[in-house]
Design an enzyme around this catalytic site. Structure first.
Site, PDB file in Angstrom:
ATOM      1  CB  THR A 146      -0.984  -0.135   1.269  1.00 29.82           C
ATOM      2  OG1 THR A 146      -1.955   1.034   0.967  1.00 29.82           O
ATOM      3  CG2 THR A 146      -0.252   0.242   2.521  1.00 29.82           C
TER       4      THR A 146
ATOM      5  CB  CYS B  34      -3.731   6.077   6.170  1.00 28.55           C
ATOM      6  SG  CYS B  34      -5.060   7.065   5.461  1.00 28.55           S
TER       7      CYS B  34
ATOM      8  CG  HIS C 151      -4.301   2.505   3.183  1.00 27.50           C
ATOM      9  ND1 HIS C 151      -3.325   2.652   2.240  1.00 27.50           N
ATOM     10  CD2 HIS C 151      -4.628   3.706   3.779  1.00 27.50           C
ATOM     11  CE1 HIS C 151      -2.998   4.039   2.387  1.00 27.50           C
ATOM     12  NE2 HIS C 151      -3.864   4.757   3.082  1.00 27.50           N
TER      13      HIS C 151
END
Length: 161
Positions: free
Chosen positions: A23, A29, A46
């Site tokens: 990711t 995040c 994520h």
């Protein structure tokens, strides 16, 4: 079959060795990896926000730590991961604004870390390694074959946890 599975923001996917999973652009995040090394199976989430119960609408369960991690766990168990063998690695949750100007409400990164750790504890999944907080963005790639989480961090280079 050395393909790399890409996980977008507010999403999760699972894969099997020898595939890898990645990711991009983790700021506030949090990237959460669950894996069962014996099964060669992993999942990568994520996580964008900490708590679905505080949302006006929960149209995307993968956006929130509580619902995303539960859904990924359930899918991994259905794919024959052993719940007693699952372990986690986490990275991200940065504070993307100046610490002097950031209130607790704006510190989404720290809230994501806390919420994810709480959910992992509820699921009895130990965290083997983490690279969280700070003020740097990260891109992560996980290999279920080796159990290594490769991190590319802005300004600090590449490393493995």
């Amino acid at each position: 079959m050395n393909e790399v599975i890409r996980v977008g923001m507010a999403d999760y996917k699972i894969c099997r060795a020898p595939q890898k999973i990645t990711t991009l652009g983790l700021g506030s995040c949090l990237g959460v990896v669950l894996y069962d090394k014996e099964a060669g199976l992993c999942g990568l989430a994520h996580v964008m926000l900490p708590d679905s119960t505080k949302a006006i609408s929960c149209d995307n369960r993968a956006r929130y730590a509580d619902t995303c991690l539960q859904d990924m766990y359930d899918e991994m168990i259905a794919s024959r991961a052993n719940p007693k063998k699952l372990v986690a690695k986490i990275a991200g949750g940065a504070s993307m604004f100046s610490h002097h100007q950031e209130s607790d409400i704006l510190n989404v990164g720290e809230q994501n870390i806390i919420a994810s750790k709480q959910k992992l504890s509820e699921l009895n999944i130990p965290i083997l390694a983490e690279d969280t907080g700070g003020m740097k963005g990260r891109t992560i790639t996980f290999s279920p074959q080796t159990g290594e989480l490769f991190i590319q961090a802005l300004g600090t280079g590449n490393y493995v946890i």
